[in-house]
Write an enzyme that holds these catalytic residues in place. Structure first.
Site, PDB file in Angstrom:
ATOM      1  N   LYS A 261      -3.024 -40.611 -71.757  1.00 14.96           N
ATOM      2  CA  LYS A 261      -4.411 -40.529 -71.291  1.00 14.96           C
ATOM      3  C   LYS A 261      -4.441 -40.686 -69.761  1.00 14.96           C
ATOM      4  O   LYS A 261      -3.759 -41.554 -69.212  1.00 14.96           O
ATOM      5  CB  LYS A 261      -5.197 -41.676 -71.943  1.00 14.96           C
ATOM      6  CG  LYS A 261      -6.619 -41.763 -71.493  1.00 14.96           C
ATOM      7  CD  LYS A 261      -7.304 -42.992 -72.096  1.00 14.96           C
ATOM      8  CE  LYS A 261      -8.732 -43.049 -71.636  1.00 14.96           C
ATOM      9  NZ  LYS A 261      -9.174 -44.123 -70.862  1.00 14.96           N
TER      10      LYS A 261
ATOM     11  N   LYS B 233      -6.217 -44.443 -63.953  1.00 11.84           N
ATOM     12  CA  LYS B 233      -5.755 -45.017 -62.683  1.00 11.84           C
ATOM     13  C   LYS B 233      -4.567 -45.934 -62.917  1.00 11.84           C
ATOM     14  O   LYS B 233      -3.613 -45.949 -62.166  1.00 11.84           O
ATOM     15  CB  LYS B 233      -6.866 -45.871 -62.060  1.00 11.84           C
ATOM     16  CG  LYS B 233      -7.995 -45.097 -61.466  1.00 11.84           C
ATOM     17  CD  LYS B 233      -9.001 -46.034 -60.829  1.00 11.84           C
ATOM     18  CE  LYS B 233      -9.915 -46.709 -61.823  1.00 11.84           C
ATOM     19  NZ  LYS B 233     -10.917 -45.843 -62.417  1.00 11.84           N
TER      20      LYS B 233
ATOM     21  N   LYS C   7      -8.450 -59.009 -71.848  1.00  7.72           N
ATOM     22  CA  LYS C   7      -7.812 -59.341 -70.566  1.00  7.72           C
ATOM     23  C   LYS C   7      -7.078 -60.662 -70.669  1.00  7.72           C
ATOM     24  O   LYS C   7      -5.966 -60.817 -70.177  1.00  7.72           O
ATOM     25  CB  LYS C   7      -8.846 -59.361 -69.440  1.00  7.72           C
ATOM     26  CG  LYS C   7      -9.207 -57.948 -69.027  1.00  7.72           C
ATOM     27  CD  LYS C   7     -10.161 -57.868 -67.872  1.00  7.72           C
ATOM     28  CE  LYS C   7     -10.526 -56.402 -67.640  1.00  7.72           C
ATOM     29  NZ  LYS C   7     -11.813 -56.204 -67.032  1.00  7.72           N
TER      30      LYS C   7
HETATM   31  P1  ADP Z   1      -9.385 -45.654 -65.704  1.00  7.82           P
HETATM   32  O1  ADP Z   1      -8.716 -45.606 -67.056  1.00  7.82           O
HETATM   33  O2  ADP Z   1      -8.827 -44.635 -64.793  1.00  7.82           O
HETATM   34  O3  ADP Z   1      -9.352 -47.061 -65.084  1.00  7.82           O
HETATM   35  P2  ADP Z   1     -12.138 -46.282 -66.204  1.00  7.82           P
HETATM   36  O4  ADP Z   1     -11.762 -47.192 -67.333  1.00  7.82           O
HETATM   37  O5  ADP Z   1     -12.604 -46.884 -64.913  1.00  7.82           O
HETATM   38  O6  ADP Z   1     -10.892 -45.301 -65.922  1.00  7.82           O
HETATM   39  O7  ADP Z   1     -13.222 -45.278 -66.769  1.00  7.82           O
HETATM   40  C1  ADP Z   1     -14.440 -44.933 -66.145  1.00  7.82           C
HETATM   41  C2  ADP Z   1     -15.139 -43.906 -67.027  1.00  7.82           C
HETATM   42  O8  ADP Z   1     -14.355 -42.707 -67.153  1.00  7.82           O
HETATM   43  C3  ADP Z   1     -15.354 -44.390 -68.464  1.00  7.82           C
HETATM   44  O9  ADP Z   1     -16.619 -43.929 -68.889  1.00  7.82           O
HETATM   45  C4  ADP Z   1     -14.254 -43.732 -69.265  1.00  7.82           C
HETATM   46  O10 ADP Z   1     -14.630 -43.500 -70.607  1.00  7.82           O
HETATM   47  C5  ADP Z   1     -14.055 -42.407 -68.522  1.00  7.82           C
HETATM   48  N1  ADP Z   1     -12.638 -41.981 -68.614  1.00  7.82           N
HETATM   49  C6  ADP Z   1     -11.572 -42.615 -68.027  1.00  7.82           C
HETATM   50  N2  ADP Z   1     -10.411 -41.967 -68.278  1.00  7.82           N
HETATM   51  C7  ADP Z   1     -10.732 -40.908 -69.049  1.00  7.82           C
HETATM   52  C8  ADP Z   1      -9.961 -39.843 -69.646  1.00  7.82           C
HETATM   53  N3  ADP Z   1      -8.650 -39.743 -69.474  1.00  7.82           N
HETATM   54  N4  ADP Z   1     -10.605 -38.926 -70.388  1.00  7.82           N
HETATM   55  C9  ADP Z   1     -11.962 -38.994 -70.552  1.00  7.82           C
HETATM   56  N5  ADP Z   1     -12.758 -39.955 -70.021  1.00  7.82           N
HETATM   57  C10 ADP Z   1     -12.154 -40.911 -69.269  1.00  7.82           C
END
Ligand code: ADP
Ligand code: TRP
Length: 332
Positions: A203, A206, A124
């Site tokens: 991928k 959010k 970060k």
């Molecule tokens: P984002 O990328 O949307 O901010 P987070 O980092 O908050 O998502 O991820 C929360 C959980 O969801 C983690 O355990 C992460 O490994 C899983 N996760 C997030 N995006 C994916 C994806 N595209 N495919 C599989 N698992 C995911």
């Protein structure tokens, strides 16, 4: 005697599983396959502690309405997806404020270098996101979550492995300084789930604005599915399912037989992407139909009661740990 000196110092306790999830947005299908499904399973198969890490989310969300909305929304999502709040302890982190007291006590035995090495903090900072103390101290709060319920097993994705190692190091430091109170937690790395692609083929995340959410309204969900990016091959042309992100999503929801026959239709030609999309939208809605119904029917009272009961279970354990800790460090 154990050959591992760290293990020799651990306190003997039965296995206790804990998992934390940040309310950092409305969950999407990637979160569902990558994390939520496993947590729901965990709540049914063991007396796990599963909590919504709203203190942690404060490191990125500064709007009180948004934080409250995401926290409440995530609780509803989990209950709708079938999380067993009777068997497990399902709670909001902030309903167990003892965790903050423990976090402070743990900071006093946490070397700066340990936190400076944490990748999520370093990343970060490198990306130019302003670093405040909350972001820096994040792993200490996470150690407090884990240690306050004397958790021994923490199932996490690979990105959180380092944080659990830090929690273990902090537990060792504390035990060496003040006496053996904490069992040493171990991470259990979740089986790696292939990243779920978003509507643009990257991928799903959010932060990329390319998500499909299990609980969004039907019209919006269908619209997003119809907008999934594909190559520009015409209906008659043969297509490759292996390189198609539409198919990657399709195979998450289709039964094996339908998945295989769809792959064959891709290869044969004569199939339009529009038809695949329509079928995918139906499959997603079918997959989440029961959960969507349950979510719509959940009352605010039911959600609150589940979370309060969970907090009561967690607080009972947390208070007992804090009594030991306060005595050990000389606060009582
Ligand atoms: P984002 O990328 O949307 O901010 P987070 O980092 O908050 O998502 O991820 C929360 C959980 O969801 C983690 O355990 C992460 O490994 C899983 N996760 C997030 N995006 C994916 C994806 N595209 N495919 C599989 N698992 C995911
Ligand atoms: N840091 C975790 C994440 O972002 C969430 C979390 C907070 C957590 N406290 C925890 C996970 C304790 C496991 C154990 O995903």
């Amino acid at each position: 005697m154990s050959a591992n000196p760290a293990a020799a110092k651990s306190v003997e306790v039965p296995m206790r599983v804990l998992s934390g999830v940040q309310p950092s947005g409305r969950p999407h299908i990637g979160n569902y396959f990558g994390a939520m499904r496993q947590n729901v399973e965990l709540s049914r198969s063991s007396d796990a502690f599963i909590f919504i890490a709203n203190y942690h989310a404060m490191t990125s969300i500064r709007d009180r309405k948004v934080l409250a909305e995401y926290t409440d929304g995530l609780a509803r999502d989990y209950l709708a997806l079938g999380l067993d709040a009777e068997r497990s302890a399902f709670y909001r982190q902030s309903d167990v404020p003892e965790v903050c007291e423990l976090a402070w006590i743990l900071t006093t035995v946490t070397p700066m270098g340990l936190l400076e090495r944490c990748v999520s903090y370093k990343d970060k900072v490198e990306k130019g996101i302003p670093a405040d103390h909350g972001l820096f101290a994040y792993p200490v709060l996470m150690a407090a979550d884990i240690l306050i319920v004397k958790s021994t097993t923490v199932p996490v994705g690979a990105d959180q492995k380092q944080h659990v190692e830090v929690a273990r190091d902090i537990a060792i430091k504390f035990n060496n300084t003040h006496g053996n109170i904490f069992p040493l937690p171990n991470e259990r790395i979740l089986p790696e789930v292939a990243a779920v692609p978003g509507v643009d083929g990257q991928k799903m995340s959010k932060s990329y604005g390319n998500t499909i959410e299990p609980f969004e309204d039907e019209k919006s969900l269908r619209k997003k599915v119809m907008a999934i990016k594909t190559d520009s091959k015409g209906v008659a042309e043969a297509k490759d399912p292996e390189t198609c992100n539409l198919f990657a999503l399709f195979k998450l929801f289709a039964a094996p037989q339908e998945r295989d026959s769809m792959a064959a239709r891709y290869r044969a030609g004569g199939l339009g992407y529009g038809d695949v999309k329509k079928r995918l939208a139906d499959l997603i809605l079918e997959h989440f139909a029961d959960a969507r119904k349950r979510r719509a029917a959940l009352t605010a009272d039911e959600v609150e009661t589940a979370l309060r009961n969970g907090a009561e279970k967690a607080r009972k354990v947390a208070r007992a740990t804090m009594q030991e800790v306060r005595r050990a460090v000389g606060l009582s």
